[in-house]
Design a protein around this motif. Structure first.
Motif, PDB file in Angstrom:
ATOM      1  N   THR A  10       0.746  -1.360   0.232  1.00 40.11           N
ATOM      2  CA  THR A  10      -0.249  -0.073  -0.007  1.00 40.11           C
ATOM      3  C   THR A  10       0.782   0.885   0.018  1.00 40.11           C
ATOM      4  OG1 THR A  10      -1.970  -0.649   0.642  1.00 40.11           O
ATOM      5  CG2 THR A  10      -1.966   0.368   1.068  1.00 40.11           C
ATOM      6  N   LEU A  11       1.899   1.396   0.495  1.00 43.25           N
ATOM      7  CA  LEU A  11       3.078   2.593   0.758  1.00 43.25           C
ATOM      8  C   LEU A  11       3.435   2.538  -0.372  1.00 43.25           C
ATOM      9  CD1 LEU A  11       4.475   1.729   4.898  1.00 43.25           C
ATOM     10  CD2 LEU A  11       3.049   3.827   3.119  1.00 43.25           C
ATOM     11  N   ILE A  12       3.612   1.689  -1.593  1.00 41.72           N
ATOM     12  CA  ILE A  12       4.901   2.031  -2.577  1.00 41.72           C
ATOM     13  C   ILE A  12       3.818   1.824  -3.800  1.00 41.72           C
ATOM     14  CG2 ILE A  12       5.805   0.313  -3.972  1.00 41.72           C
ATOM     15  CD1 ILE A  12       7.348  -1.323  -2.110  1.00 41.72           C
ATOM     16  N   GLU A  13       2.295   1.614  -3.591  1.00 37.82           N
ATOM     17  CA  GLU A  13       1.280   1.696  -4.448  1.00 37.82           C
ATOM     18  C   GLU A  13       0.994   3.283  -4.183  1.00 37.82           C
ATOM     19  OE1 GLU A  13      -0.706   0.558  -7.461  1.00 37.82           O
ATOM     20  OE2 GLU A  13       0.120  -0.966  -5.829  1.00 37.82           O
ATOM     21  N   LEU A  14       1.000   3.895  -2.977  1.00 35.92           N
ATOM     22  CA  LEU A  14       0.111   5.480  -2.830  1.00 35.92           C
ATOM     23  C   LEU A  14       1.433   6.107  -2.980  1.00 35.92           C
ATOM     24  CD1 LEU A  14      -1.925   6.631  -1.296  1.00 35.92           C
ATOM     25  CD2 LEU A  14      -0.145   6.204   1.373  1.00 35.92           C
ATOM     26  N   THR A  15       2.816   5.726  -2.539  1.00 36.78           N
ATOM     27  CA  THR A  15       3.815   6.982  -3.219  1.00 36.78           C
ATOM     28  C   THR A  15       3.900   6.857  -4.612  1.00 36.78           C
ATOM     29  OG1 THR A  15       5.042   5.701  -1.481  1.00 36.78           O
ATOM     30  CG2 THR A  15       5.820   7.541  -2.699  1.00 36.78           C
ATOM     31  N   LYS A  16       4.328   5.950  -5.831  1.00 33.34           N
ATOM     32  CA  LYS A  16       4.071   6.099  -7.030  1.00 33.34           C
ATOM     33  C   LYS A  16       2.601   6.178  -7.669  1.00 33.34           C
ATOM     34  CE  LYS A  16       2.949   1.892  -8.739  1.00 33.34           C
ATOM     35  NZ  LYS A  16       2.761   0.363  -9.455  1.00 33.34           N
TER      36      LYS A  16
ATOM     37  N   ALA B  30       1.016   8.568  -6.764  1.00 26.89           N
ATOM     38  CA  ALA B  30       0.247  10.065  -6.315  1.00 26.89           C
ATOM     39  C   ALA B  30       1.379  10.770  -6.892  1.00 26.89           C
ATOM     40  CB  ALA B  30       0.817   9.810  -4.463  1.00 26.89           C
ATOM     41  N   LEU B  31       2.884  10.732  -7.259  1.00 27.84           N
ATOM     42  CA  LEU B  31       4.127  11.314  -8.185  1.00 27.84           C
ATOM     43  C   LEU B  31       4.165  10.675  -8.987  1.00 27.84           C
ATOM     44  CD1 LEU B  31       7.269  10.176  -6.277  1.00 27.84           C
ATOM     45  CD2 LEU B  31       6.958  12.232  -6.688  1.00 27.84           C
ATOM     46  N   CYS B  32       2.930   9.657  -9.552  1.00 27.37           N
ATOM     47  CA  CYS B  32       2.665   9.687 -11.476  1.00 27.37           C
ATOM     48  C   CYS B  32       1.444  10.293 -11.089  1.00 27.37           C
ATOM     49  CB  CYS B  32       2.187   8.411 -11.397  1.00 27.37           C
ATOM     50  SG  CYS B  32       1.933   8.044 -13.239  1.00 27.37           S
ATOM     51  N   GLY B  33       0.393  10.555 -10.741  1.00 30.16           N
ATOM     52  CA  GLY B  33      -1.348  11.466 -10.874  1.00 30.16           C
ATOM     53  C   GLY B  33      -0.264  12.477 -10.450  1.00 30.16           C
ATOM     54  N   TYR B  34       0.092  13.266 -10.052  1.00 33.01           N
ATOM     55  CA  TYR B  34       0.839  14.599  -9.698  1.00 33.01           C
ATOM     56  C   TYR B  34       1.759  15.358 -11.187  1.00 33.01           C
ATOM     57  CZ  TYR B  34       3.349  18.892  -8.273  1.00 33.01           C
ATOM     58  OH  TYR B  34       3.912  20.118  -7.806  1.00 33.01           O
ATOM     59  N   VAL B  35       2.242  14.236 -11.541  1.00 29.74           N
ATOM     60  CA  VAL B  35       3.238  15.531 -12.764  1.00 29.74           C
ATOM     61  C   VAL B  35       2.766  14.832 -14.123  1.00 29.74           C
ATOM     62  CG1 VAL B  35       4.970  13.541 -14.383  1.00 29.74           C
ATOM     63  CG2 VAL B  35       5.025  14.217 -12.031  1.00 29.74           C
ATOM     64  N   LEU B  36       1.061  14.116 -13.939  1.00 32.75           N
ATOM     65  CA  LEU B  36       0.328  14.215 -14.989  1.00 32.75           C
ATOM     66  C   LEU B  36      -0.804  14.723 -15.503  1.00 32.75           C
ATOM     67  CD1 LEU B  36      -0.827  10.315 -15.782  1.00 32.75           C
ATOM     68  CD2 LEU B  36       0.796  11.913 -17.530  1.00 32.75           C
ATOM     69  N   ALA B  37      -0.676  15.849 -13.915  1.00 30.80           N
ATOM     70  CA  ALA B  37      -1.990  16.774 -13.968  1.00 30.80           C
ATOM     71  C   ALA B  37      -0.660  17.957 -13.480  1.00 30.80           C
ATOM     72  CB  ALA B  37      -2.413  16.370 -12.458  1.00 30.80           C
TER      73      ALA B  37
ATOM     74  N   ALA C  17      -3.870   1.829 -11.768  1.00 27.42           N
ATOM     75  CA  ALA C  17      -4.108   3.166 -13.178  1.00 27.42           C
ATOM     76  C   ALA C  17      -5.238   3.879 -12.426  1.00 27.42           C
ATOM     77  CB  ALA C  17      -4.932   2.151 -14.116  1.00 27.42           C
ATOM     78  N   LEU C  18      -6.041   2.871 -11.617  1.00 25.18           N
ATOM     79  CA  LEU C  18      -7.476   3.763 -10.938  1.00 25.18           C
ATOM     80  C   LEU C  18      -6.788   4.199 -10.169  1.00 25.18           C
ATOM     81  CD1 LEU C  18     -10.593   3.573 -11.201  1.00 25.18           C
ATOM     82  CD2 LEU C  18     -10.058   1.821  -8.625  1.00 25.18           C
ATOM     83  N   TYR C  19      -5.569   4.569  -9.078  1.00 27.62           N
ATOM     84  CA  TYR C  19      -5.544   5.972  -8.090  1.00 27.62           C
ATOM     85  C   TYR C  19      -4.583   6.639  -9.288  1.00 27.62           C
ATOM     86  CZ  TYR C  19      -5.506   1.216  -5.837  1.00 27.62           C
ATOM     87  OH  TYR C  19      -5.824   0.478  -5.253  1.00 27.62           O
ATOM     88  N   VAL C  20      -3.542   6.564 -10.125  1.00 30.75           N
ATOM     89  CA  VAL C  20      -3.286   7.600 -10.823  1.00 30.75           C
ATOM     90  C   VAL C  20      -4.197   8.290 -11.483  1.00 30.75           C
ATOM     91  CG1 VAL C  20      -2.102   7.862 -12.718  1.00 30.75           C
ATOM     92  CG2 VAL C  20      -1.769   6.019 -11.441  1.00 30.75           C
ATOM     93  N   LEU C  21      -5.449   8.106 -12.090  1.00 29.77           N
ATOM     94  CA  LEU C  21      -6.879   8.659 -12.308  1.00 29.77           C
ATOM     95  C   LEU C  21      -7.033   9.267 -11.217  1.00 29.77           C
ATOM     96  CD1 LEU C  21      -8.344   6.014 -14.567  1.00 29.77           C
ATOM     97  CD2 LEU C  21      -7.185   7.851 -15.297  1.00 29.77           C
ATOM     98  N   LEU C  22      -7.448   8.929 -10.140  1.00 33.39           N
ATOM     99  CA  LEU C  22      -8.414  10.010  -9.140  1.00 33.39           C
ATOM    100  C   LEU C  22      -7.187  10.722  -8.286  1.00 33.39           C
ATOM    101  CD1 LEU C  22      -9.284   7.073  -6.552  1.00 33.39           C
ATOM    102  CD2 LEU C  22     -11.217   8.660  -7.984  1.00 33.39           C
TER     103      LEU C  22
END
Lengths: 88, 291
Positions: B97-103, B105-112, B167-172
């Protein structure tokens, strides 16, 4: 939204695995064999681990799933357009 | 054509209230019965955890455990080794969960917040991974983990569990960060914040999304069966609860009550996590629809 939910549900239903392992192990005979369980059996369960064969099956499965999803999405989008045009 | 087909607005009735109340009288009992049927197996498992071995069979479909027996929990926890599986599951679920969260969040931030060549393609590829069956990437993951020498270790399982694109988390996260006002970022830049510092400032704002990711990923990993099964084939004491359940299934006997007790043990932490993050969770989903 409804479209995405349908597609996700379909993909989830396509790779049933845990239920098959715990309840039926693919049996009776091969009546409840799923693709996931087939891949697992080929690649991991017995001594000649056939990664290549399993990977081929997995790739084929992914392609099929993807075709299924795109087809479903196209149909749903067509239906949506019809509904808008005729305001049903 | 669309304009012609629209019905005249004067003909539209408001639904009559009394008729709706009538419908509720019919619908509610039906819905209650359906939900009872749906919840029954779960209630039965809970009550079976407190039954004696014999009582489980004589009671049949009954829900009241009589006589009461608490030995099942001891048997599941000590004899069947659920204490080990429990620790493993906590480690796996928390780690990934920790890894997935960091990953994500960073990915979504940059994409946005950033425009770079290939951004749209990357975004589409991430969405596409939603529709790739998990089993079809299992073998490459397995071979990779094997070559890293991490097969049959806890780290290997954690890495495999958080190996998807999320993918779902990155989209969120993308949806959330896209809707933040530009002024916040300008203010951060004026004060001289770099990339990581700005990210650290913005992340706490995304608390509802973080709650959604934590609940989804934690519950998913807690119940995950495929990955822990395949990646711990040679080390049964590294299995998680879902896989450990299999050990109740002997060749000619099945410890039904112990199994039910194990189920109950593995259910409680998930409930706790959900209750802790629940209030954020609902808010996060409500915000996600807008984006």
């Amino acid at each position: 939204m409804a479209l995405i939910i349908t597609l996700l549900a379909i993909v989830n239903a396509l790779h049933v695995f845990g239920v098959i392992v715990t309840l039926t192990a693919g049996g009776p005979g091969q009546a409840s064999y799923t693709v996931s369980y087939f891949i697992y059996n080929e690649a991991f369960s017995e001594a000649p681990f056939r990664y290549g064969y399993g990977s081929a099956a997995a790739l084929l499965f992914a392609v099929l799933a993807f075709m299924f999803v795109t087809g479903q999405a196209a149909i749903a989008r067509g239906a949506e357009r019809l509904r808008k045009d005729y305001n049903v | 054509m669309a304009v012609l087909a629209r019905p005249p607005t004067t003909l539209v009735h408001r639904p009559r209230l009394r008729r709706r109340a009538y419908l509720n009288l019919i619908a509610l009992p039906g819905l209650i019965i359906i939900s009872l049927v749906w919840a029954y197996p779960f209630l039965w498992t809970m009550s079976t955890a407190f039954k004696t071995q014999l009582g489980a069979f004589t009671a049949g479909a009954g829900l009241v455990p009589q006589p009461l027996d608490l030995d099942n929990f001891k048997r599941a926890w000590v004899t069947a080794g659920f204490s080990t599986y429990f620790i493993n599951t906590v480690v796996y679920a928390t780690g990934s969960t920790l890894i997935e969260l960091t990953k994500s969040a960073l990915c979504g931030y940059v994409l946005a917040r950033y425009r770079f060549p290939g951004r749209n393609l990357l975004y589409k590829l991430i969405v596409l991974t939603l529709f790739v069956p998990v089993i079809s990437i299992l073998i490459p993951q397995f071979v990779l983990i094997q070559h890293l020498g991490l097969l049959n270790t806890r780290l290997g399982v954690i890495l495999a569990q958080s190996g998807g694109a999320g993918a779902l988390y990155v989209l969120l996260f993308t949806g959330f960060f896209e809707n933040l006002p530009q002024d916040l970022f300008d203010a951060a830049r004026v004060d001289g914040a770099g990339f990581l510092q700005t990210f650290r400032l913005m992340l706490p704002l995304a608390r509802p999304i973080i709650a959604v990711v934590v609940i989804f990923q934690f519950v998913y990993n807690w119940n995950d069966f495929t990955v822990p099964l395949v990646f711990t084939l040679g080390q049964p004491d590294l299995q998680n609860l879902a896989v450990g359940m299999l050990h109740f299934q002997g060749t000619n006997s099945f410890d039904l009550t112990g199994f039910a007790a194990g189920m109950l043990i593995s259910f409680v932490p998930v409930l706790l996590v959900f209750l802790v993050f629940q209030s954020y969770f609902v808010r996060g989903l409500a915000g996600a629809v807008k984006g």
